[in-house]
Enzyme design. Structure first.
Site, PDB file in Angstrom:
ATOM      1  N   ASN A   1       0.837  -1.202   0.000  1.00 28.91           N
ATOM      2  CA  ASN A   1       0.000   0.000   0.000  1.00 28.91           C
ATOM      3  C   ASN A   1       0.868   1.247   0.000  1.00 28.91           C
ATOM      4  O   ASN A   1       1.936   1.270   0.614  1.00 28.91           O
ATOM      5  CB  ASN A   1      -0.936   0.010   1.214  1.00 28.91           C
ATOM      6  CG  ASN A   1      -1.850  -1.212   1.237  1.00 28.91           C
ATOM      7  OD1 ASN A   1      -2.120  -1.806   0.192  1.00 28.91           O
ATOM      8  ND2 ASN A   1      -2.283  -1.609   2.426  1.00 28.91           N
TER       9      ASN A   1
ATOM     10  N   HIS B   1       6.040  -0.518  -2.471  1.00 27.53           N
ATOM     11  CA  HIS B   1       5.648   0.156  -3.720  1.00 27.53           C
ATOM     12  C   HIS B   1       5.646   1.665  -3.578  1.00 27.53           C
ATOM     13  O   HIS B   1       5.028   2.361  -4.379  1.00 27.53           O
ATOM     14  CB  HIS B   1       4.272  -0.340  -4.174  1.00 27.53           C
ATOM     15  CG  HIS B   1       4.289  -1.772  -4.620  1.00 27.53           C
ATOM     16  ND1 HIS B   1       3.153  -2.557  -4.613  1.00 27.53           N
ATOM     17  CD2 HIS B   1       5.286  -2.573  -5.073  1.00 27.53           C
ATOM     18  CE1 HIS B   1       3.450  -3.770  -5.058  1.00 27.53           C
ATOM     19  NE2 HIS B   1       4.749  -3.810  -5.336  1.00 27.53           N
TER      20      HIS B   1
ATOM     21  N   CYS C   1      15.430  21.581 -11.131  1.00 25.90           N
ATOM     22  CA  CYS C   1      15.822  21.361 -12.537  1.00 25.90           C
ATOM     23  C   CYS C   1      14.689  21.646 -13.504  1.00 25.90           C
ATOM     24  O   CYS C   1      14.855  21.534 -14.720  1.00 25.90           O
ATOM     25  CB  CYS C   1      16.327  19.923 -12.724  1.00 25.90           C
ATOM     26  SG  CYS C   1      15.039  18.670 -12.612  1.00 25.90           S
TER      27      CYS C   1
ATOM     28  N   GLY D   1      -5.014  -9.057   3.469  1.00 25.51           N
ATOM     29  CA  GLY D   1      -5.708  -8.146   2.560  1.00 25.51           C
ATOM     30  C   GLY D   1      -5.047  -8.002   1.221  1.00 25.51           C
ATOM     31  O   GLY D   1      -5.022  -6.900   0.656  1.00 25.51           O
ATOM     32  N   THR D   2      -4.497  -9.115   0.706  1.00 29.17           N
ATOM     33  CA  THR D   2      -3.897  -9.034  -0.622  1.00 29.17           C
ATOM     34  C   THR D   2      -4.396 -10.166  -1.513  1.00 29.17           C
ATOM     35  O   THR D   2      -4.553 -11.300  -1.091  1.00 29.17           O
ATOM     36  CB  THR D   2      -2.349  -9.060  -0.554  1.00 29.17           C
ATOM     37  OG1 THR D   2      -1.831  -8.905  -1.882  1.00 29.17           O
ATOM     38  CG2 THR D   2      -1.807 -10.338   0.066  1.00 29.17           C
TER      39      THR D   2
ATOM     40  N   PRO E   1     -11.175 -12.060   3.535  1.00 30.94           N
ATOM     41  CA  PRO E   1     -12.524 -12.655   3.433  1.00 30.94           C
ATOM     42  C   PRO E   1     -12.665 -13.609   2.240  1.00 30.94           C
ATOM     43  O   PRO E   1     -13.515 -14.476   2.221  1.00 30.94           O
ATOM     44  CB  PRO E   1     -13.439 -11.435   3.254  1.00 30.94           C
ATOM     45  CG  PRO E   1     -12.650 -10.264   3.708  1.00 30.94           C
ATOM     46  CD  PRO E   1     -11.221 -10.597   3.456  1.00 30.94           C
TER      47      PRO E   1
END
Ligand code: BV8
Length: 257
Positions: free
Chosen positions: A105, A122, A153, A190-191, A217
Protein backbone atom coordinates in the site's frame (compact mmCIF):
# COMPACT_ATOMS: atom_id res chain seq x y z
CA UNK A 1 -14.46 -11.98 15.45
CA UNK A 2 -13.49 -13.00 18.99
CA UNK A 3 -10.20 -14.19 20.46
CA UNK A 4 -11.87 -17.57 21.05
CA UNK A 5 -12.21 -18.07 17.28
CA UNK A 6 -8.44 -17.83 16.75
CA UNK A 7 -6.96 -21.36 16.47
CA UNK A 8 -4.87 -22.15 19.56
CA UNK A 9 -2.15 -23.53 17.28
CA UNK A 10 -1.92 -20.16 15.52
CA UNK A 11 -1.58 -18.33 18.83
CA UNK A 12 1.06 -20.83 19.98
CA UNK A 13 3.03 -20.35 16.74
CA UNK A 14 2.82 -16.59 17.16
CA UNK A 15 3.98 -16.78 20.79
CA UNK A 16 6.97 -18.91 19.83
CA UNK A 17 7.95 -16.90 16.74
CA UNK A 18 11.37 -15.20 16.79
CA UNK A 19 10.39 -13.05 13.80
CA UNK A 20 7.01 -12.30 12.22
CA UNK A 21 6.77 -10.81 8.73
CA UNK A 22 3.52 -9.30 7.52
CA UNK A 23 2.64 -8.63 3.87
CA UNK A 24 -0.26 -6.22 3.55
CA UNK A 25 -2.31 -5.27 0.52
CA UNK A 26 -5.18 -2.94 -0.28
CA UNK A 27 -7.63 -4.99 1.81
CA UNK A 28 -5.77 -3.77 4.91
CA UNK A 29 -7.00 -0.21 4.20
CA UNK A 30 -10.50 -1.14 2.96
CA UNK A 31 -12.00 -0.54 6.44
CA UNK A 32 -10.40 2.91 6.41
CA UNK A 33 -12.53 3.70 3.37
CA UNK A 34 -9.70 3.40 0.83
CA UNK A 35 -10.97 1.39 -2.18
CA UNK A 36 -9.01 -1.73 -3.07
CA UNK A 37 -7.63 -2.25 -6.57
CA UNK A 38 -10.13 -5.05 -7.17
CA UNK A 39 -13.01 -2.72 -6.28
CA UNK A 40 -14.49 -0.96 -9.27
CA UNK A 41 -12.70 2.37 -9.48
CA UNK A 42 -15.13 4.90 -8.09
CA UNK A 43 -16.65 7.72 -10.07
CA UNK A 44 -14.30 9.55 -12.42
CA UNK A 45 -11.95 6.63 -12.65
CA UNK A 46 -14.59 3.96 -13.27
CA UNK A 47 -13.53 3.65 -16.92
CA UNK A 48 -9.85 2.93 -16.16
CA UNK A 49 -8.11 -0.11 -14.65
CA UNK A 50 -5.35 0.75 -12.15
CA UNK A 51 -2.90 -1.36 -14.14
CA UNK A 52 -3.54 1.05 -17.05
CA UNK A 53 -2.95 4.19 -15.00
CA UNK A 54 -0.13 3.07 -12.69
CA UNK A 55 2.48 2.92 -15.45
CA UNK A 56 5.23 5.19 -16.74
CA UNK A 57 3.71 4.91 -20.22
CA UNK A 58 0.34 6.23 -19.02
CA UNK A 59 2.08 9.11 -17.25
CA UNK A 60 4.16 10.02 -20.31
CA UNK A 61 1.07 9.81 -22.53
CA UNK A 62 -1.10 11.99 -20.29
CA UNK A 63 0.76 13.37 -17.24
CA UNK A 64 -2.15 15.54 -16.11
CA UNK A 65 -4.67 12.64 -16.09
CA UNK A 66 -2.36 10.29 -14.19
CA UNK A 67 -1.30 13.07 -11.81
CA UNK A 68 -5.01 13.87 -11.17
CA UNK A 69 -5.67 10.21 -10.35
CA UNK A 70 -2.95 10.38 -7.70
CA UNK A 71 -4.28 13.71 -6.41
CA UNK A 72 -7.72 12.07 -6.12
CA UNK A 73 -6.17 9.21 -4.15
CA UNK A 74 -4.15 11.58 -1.93
CA UNK A 75 -7.34 13.51 -1.09
CA UNK A 76 -9.12 10.27 -0.28
CA UNK A 77 -6.26 8.94 1.88
CA UNK A 78 -5.87 12.24 3.74
CA UNK A 79 -9.50 11.90 4.85
CA UNK A 80 -8.91 8.28 5.93
CA UNK A 81 -7.77 7.10 9.34
CA UNK A 82 -5.88 3.95 10.31
CA UNK A 83 -8.44 1.26 11.20
CA UNK A 84 -8.42 -1.28 14.09
CA UNK A 85 -6.39 -3.64 11.88
CA UNK A 86 -3.55 -1.11 11.56
CA UNK A 87 -3.69 -0.45 15.31
CA UNK A 88 -3.66 -4.18 16.09
CA UNK A 89 -0.42 -4.60 14.09
CA UNK A 90 1.19 -1.89 16.23
CA UNK A 91 0.09 -3.79 19.35
CA UNK A 92 1.20 -7.14 17.91
CA UNK A 93 4.68 -5.76 17.29
CA UNK A 94 4.95 -5.04 21.03
CA UNK A 95 4.02 -8.63 21.89
CA UNK A 96 6.48 -10.52 19.64
CA UNK A 97 10.26 -10.42 19.39
CA UNK A 98 10.37 -8.76 16.00
CA UNK A 99 7.66 -7.83 13.48
CA UNK A 100 8.29 -6.36 10.03
CA UNK A 101 5.51 -5.06 7.80
CA UNK A 102 6.08 -5.22 4.04
CA UNK A 103 3.25 -3.18 2.61
CA UNK A 104 2.13 -2.96 -1.00
CA UNK A 105 0.00 0.00 0.00
CA UNK A 106 1.15 3.50 -0.80
CA UNK A 107 -1.28 5.22 1.61
CA UNK A 108 1.11 5.55 4.56
CA UNK A 109 -1.57 4.30 7.01
CA UNK A 110 0.75 1.81 8.78
CA UNK A 111 3.15 4.67 9.60
CA UNK A 112 0.27 6.93 10.69
CA UNK A 113 -0.94 4.13 12.99
CA UNK A 114 2.49 4.06 14.63
CA UNK A 115 4.08 0.95 13.12
CA UNK A 116 7.88 1.26 13.19
CA UNK A 117 9.39 -1.50 11.07
CA UNK A 118 7.60 -0.83 7.79
CA UNK A 119 8.90 -1.42 4.25
CA UNK A 120 6.86 0.60 1.72
CA UNK A 121 7.49 -1.88 -1.08
CA UNK A 122 5.65 0.16 -3.72
CA UNK A 123 6.50 3.61 -2.40
CA UNK A 124 4.29 6.30 -0.93
CA UNK A 125 1.59 8.51 -2.49
CA UNK A 126 2.89 11.58 -0.68
CA UNK A 127 6.53 11.33 -1.76
CA UNK A 128 7.02 12.92 -5.18
CA UNK A 129 10.21 13.35 -7.15
CA UNK A 130 11.12 14.89 -10.50
CA UNK A 131 11.25 12.70 -13.60
CA UNK A 132 14.63 13.94 -14.93
CA UNK A 133 16.92 13.85 -11.91
CA UNK A 134 14.88 12.18 -9.16
CA UNK A 135 15.07 15.27 -6.96
CA UNK A 136 12.71 14.75 -4.00
CA UNK A 137 9.83 17.24 -4.19
CA UNK A 138 8.50 17.32 -0.65
CA UNK A 139 6.56 20.58 -0.69
CA UNK A 140 4.20 20.11 -3.64
CA UNK A 141 1.22 22.47 -3.15
CA UNK A 142 -2.20 20.79 -2.86
CA UNK A 143 -4.50 20.78 -4.80
CA UNK A 144 -2.35 20.74 -7.88
CA UNK A 145 -4.09 19.89 -11.21
CA UNK A 146 -0.89 19.09 -13.11
CA UNK A 147 2.60 17.80 -12.26
CA UNK A 148 4.47 20.87 -10.86
CA UNK A 149 8.01 21.66 -12.12
CA UNK A 150 10.98 20.70 -10.00
CA UNK A 151 12.37 23.83 -8.28
CA UNK A 152 15.91 22.56 -8.93
CA UNK A 153 15.82 21.36 -12.54
CA UNK A 154 12.39 22.32 -13.85
CA UNK A 155 11.36 18.80 -14.90
CA UNK A 156 7.87 17.67 -13.88
CA UNK A 157 7.06 15.86 -10.64
CA UNK A 158 5.91 12.24 -10.59
CA UNK A 159 4.40 10.30 -7.70
CA UNK A 160 6.93 8.44 -5.52
CA UNK A 161 5.34 5.06 -6.21
CA UNK A 162 6.57 1.98 -8.11
CA UNK A 163 4.60 1.66 -11.34
CA UNK A 164 3.95 -1.58 -13.20
CA UNK A 165 7.03 -2.35 -15.25
CA UNK A 166 9.29 -0.51 -12.81
CA UNK A 167 11.69 -2.32 -10.51
CA UNK A 168 11.26 -2.32 -6.76
CA UNK A 169 13.88 0.00 -5.17
CA UNK A 170 16.89 -2.20 -4.35
CA UNK A 171 16.93 -1.34 -0.63
CA UNK A 172 13.23 -2.17 -0.17
CA UNK A 173 13.59 -5.41 -2.12
CA UNK A 174 16.65 -6.49 -0.15
CA UNK A 175 15.03 -5.73 3.22
CA UNK A 176 11.76 -7.44 2.25
CA UNK A 177 13.53 -10.57 1.02
CA UNK A 178 15.50 -10.75 4.28
CA UNK A 179 12.29 -10.34 6.28
CA UNK A 180 10.69 -13.19 4.31
CA UNK A 181 13.72 -15.48 4.55
CA UNK A 182 14.25 -14.93 8.28
CA UNK A 183 10.70 -15.16 9.63
CA UNK A 184 9.03 -18.08 11.40
CA UNK A 185 5.56 -16.74 10.68
CA UNK A 186 4.38 -14.97 7.51
CA UNK A 187 1.04 -13.15 7.66
CA UNK A 188 -0.53 -12.25 4.29
CA UNK A 189 -3.24 -9.70 4.99
CA UNK A 190 -5.71 -8.15 2.56
CA UNK A 191 -3.90 -9.03 -0.62
CA UNK A 192 -5.07 -10.81 -3.76
CA UNK A 193 -1.43 -11.94 -4.20
CA UNK A 194 -1.52 -11.15 -7.92
CA UNK A 195 1.32 -8.63 -8.13
CA UNK A 196 4.95 -9.71 -8.18
CA UNK A 197 7.54 -9.66 -6.75
CA UNK A 198 5.46 -8.77 -3.62
CA UNK A 199 3.34 -11.92 -3.84
CA UNK A 200 6.49 -14.02 -4.25
CA UNK A 201 7.57 -13.11 -0.72
CA UNK A 202 5.12 -15.69 0.62
CA UNK A 203 6.83 -18.48 -1.34
CA UNK A 204 10.20 -17.18 -0.13
CA UNK A 205 9.06 -17.38 3.49
CA UNK A 206 7.57 -20.86 3.03
CA UNK A 207 10.74 -22.02 1.31
CA UNK A 208 12.69 -20.87 4.36
CA UNK A 209 10.43 -22.93 6.64
CA UNK A 210 7.95 -20.31 7.83
CA UNK A 211 4.32 -20.98 8.65
CA UNK A 212 1.95 -18.91 6.47
CA UNK A 213 -1.29 -17.34 7.63
CA UNK A 214 -3.83 -15.58 5.40
CA UNK A 215 -6.28 -12.95 6.61
CA UNK A 216 -8.75 -12.28 3.80
CA UNK A 217 -12.52 -12.65 3.43
CA UNK A 218 -11.86 -14.25 0.03
CA UNK A 219 -9.70 -17.14 -1.15
CA UNK A 220 -6.53 -16.23 -3.05
CA UNK A 221 -3.67 -18.10 -4.69
CA UNK A 222 -1.98 -18.10 -1.26
CA UNK A 223 -4.87 -19.85 0.49
CA UNK A 224 -3.63 -23.31 -0.44
CA UNK A 225 -0.19 -22.52 1.00
CA UNK A 226 -1.45 -21.13 4.28
CA UNK A 227 -1.59 -23.22 7.46
CA UNK A 228 -4.34 -20.94 8.76
CA UNK A 229 -6.87 -18.94 6.73
CA UNK A 230 -8.94 -16.40 8.65
CA UNK A 231 -11.91 -15.55 6.42
CA UNK A 232 -12.65 -12.20 7.99
CA UNK A 233 -11.93 -8.51 7.48
CA UNK A 234 -8.50 -7.56 8.84
CA UNK A 235 -10.07 -4.89 11.07
CA UNK A 236 -11.81 -7.73 12.95
CA UNK A 237 -9.33 -10.61 12.63
CA UNK A 238 -6.20 -8.73 13.74
CA UNK A 239 -7.62 -7.38 17.03
CA UNK A 240 -8.86 -10.92 17.74
CA UNK A 241 -5.35 -12.33 17.11
CA UNK A 242 -3.86 -9.74 19.48
CA UNK A 243 -6.47 -10.52 22.16
CA UNK A 244 -5.80 -14.26 21.83
CA UNK A 245 -2.04 -13.73 22.11
CA UNK A 246 -2.43 -11.44 25.13
CA UNK A 247 -4.57 -14.11 26.80
CA UNK A 248 -1.97 -16.80 26.09
CA UNK A 249 0.80 -14.57 27.43
CA UNK A 250 -1.32 -13.74 30.48
CA UNK A 251 -1.30 -10.04 29.61
CA UNK A 252 -4.47 -8.20 30.59
CA UNK A 253 -6.05 -5.21 28.90
CA UNK A 254 -8.39 -5.18 25.95
CA UNK A 255 -7.25 -4.25 22.48
CA UNK A 256 -8.06 -0.64 21.77
CA UNK A 257 -11.39 -0.54 19.81
C1 BV8 B 1 8.59 -5.62 -11.59
C2 BV8 B 1 1.95 1.26 -6.63
C3 BV8 B 1 10.66 -6.08 -12.59
C4 BV8 B 1 1.31 2.15 -7.66
C5 BV8 B 1 1.57 -1.02 -7.45
C6 BV8 B 1 4.91 -6.94 -17.88
C7 BV8 B 1 5.88 -5.94 -17.84
C8 BV8 B 1 6.53 -5.61 -16.66
C9 BV8 B 1 6.22 -6.29 -15.50
C10 BV8 B 1 5.26 -7.26 -15.56
C11 BV8 B 1 4.61 -7.63 -16.72
N1 BV8 B 1 3.72 -8.63 -16.43
C12 BV8 B 1 3.79 -8.92 -15.11
C13 BV8 B 1 4.72 -8.10 -14.59
C14 BV8 B 1 5.08 -8.03 -13.26
C15 BV8 B 1 4.21 -6.96 -12.62
C16 BV8 B 1 2.96 -7.67 -12.10
O1 BV8 B 1 3.04 -8.33 -11.10
N2 BV8 B 1 1.84 -7.51 -12.82
C17 BV8 B 1 0.60 -8.16 -12.39
C18 BV8 B 1 -0.60 -7.30 -12.82
C19 BV8 B 1 0.55 -9.54 -13.02
N3 BV8 B 1 4.97 -6.39 -11.55
C20 BV8 B 1 5.68 -5.29 -11.75
O2 BV8 B 1 5.66 -4.63 -12.76
C21 BV8 B 1 6.55 -4.90 -10.57
N4 BV8 B 1 7.89 -4.66 -11.01
O3 BV8 B 1 8.17 -6.71 -11.85
O4 BV8 B 1 9.86 -5.20 -11.88
C22 BV8 B 1 10.41 -5.80 -14.05
C23 BV8 B 1 10.72 -4.55 -14.53
C24 BV8 B 1 10.55 -4.29 -15.89
C25 BV8 B 1 10.05 -5.29 -16.74
C26 BV8 B 1 9.71 -6.54 -16.22
C27 BV8 B 1 9.88 -6.78 -14.86
C28 BV8 B 1 6.04 -3.64 -9.92
C29 BV8 B 1 4.64 -3.87 -9.41
C30 BV8 B 1 4.22 -2.67 -8.55
C31 BV8 B 1 3.00 -2.00 -9.16
N5 BV8 B 1 2.57 -0.91 -8.28
N6 BV8 B 1 1.25 -0.03 -6.60
C32 BV8 B 1 -0.06 2.62 -7.24
O5 BV8 B 1 -0.55 2.21 -6.18
O6 BV8 B 1 -0.63 3.45 -7.98
S1 BV8 B 1 0.68 -2.44 -7.44
C33 BV8 B 1 -0.78 -2.19 -6.65
O7 BV8 B 1 -1.67 -3.20 -7.07
C34 BV8 B 1 -0.71 -2.37 -5.16
O8 BV8 B 1 0.45 -1.81 -4.63
C35 BV8 B 1 -0.79 -3.85 -4.98
O9 BV8 B 1 0.49 -4.43 -5.07
C36 BV8 B 1 -1.61 -4.27 -6.16
C37 BV8 B 1 -3.03 -4.54 -5.74
O10 BV8 B 1 -3.00 -5.74 -5.05
P1 BV8 B 1 -3.63 -5.86 -3.59
O11 BV8 B 1 -2.95 -4.91 -2.69
O12 BV8 B 1 -3.59 -7.28 -3.25
O13 BV8 B 1 -5.10 -5.33 -3.75
P2 BV8 B 1 -6.32 -6.03 -4.49
O14 BV8 B 1 -7.36 -4.98 -4.66
O15 BV8 B 1 -5.81 -6.78 -5.68
O16 BV8 B 1 -6.84 -7.14 -3.45
C38 BV8 B 1 -7.38 -6.73 -2.22
C39 BV8 B 1 -7.58 -7.98 -1.42
O17 BV8 B 1 -8.06 -7.59 -0.14
C40 BV8 B 1 -8.62 -8.93 -2.00
O18 BV8 B 1 -8.10 -10.26 -1.95
C41 BV8 B 1 -9.82 -8.79 -1.06
O19 BV8 B 1 -10.51 -10.03 -0.90
C42 BV8 B 1 -9.15 -8.41 0.22
N7 BV8 B 1 -9.97 -7.61 1.13
C43 BV8 B 1 -10.96 -6.73 0.83
N8 BV8 B 1 -11.42 -6.17 1.98
C44 BV8 B 1 -10.68 -6.68 2.99
C45 BV8 B 1 -9.76 -7.60 2.46
N9 BV8 B 1 -8.88 -8.28 3.22
C46 BV8 B 1 -8.91 -8.06 4.55
N10 BV8 B 1 -9.76 -7.19 5.14
C47 BV8 B 1 -10.65 -6.50 4.40
N11 BV8 B 1 -11.51 -5.65 5.00
Amino acid sequence: MSAASIPAALTATLAAARRVTVLTGAGMSAESGVPTFRDAQAGLWSRYRPEELATREAFEADPDAVWSWYEWRRDLVEKAEPNPGHVALVELAALVDRLTIVTQNVDGLHLRAGSQDVIEFHGNLFENYCVERGHPMTSVPRPCPAPPPCPRCGSPARPGVVWFGESIPANALERALAAAQECDLFLAIGTSALVYPAAGLAETALGAGAVAVEVNPQRTSLSGLAEFCLRAPSGEALPAIVAALRARLGIGGATRP
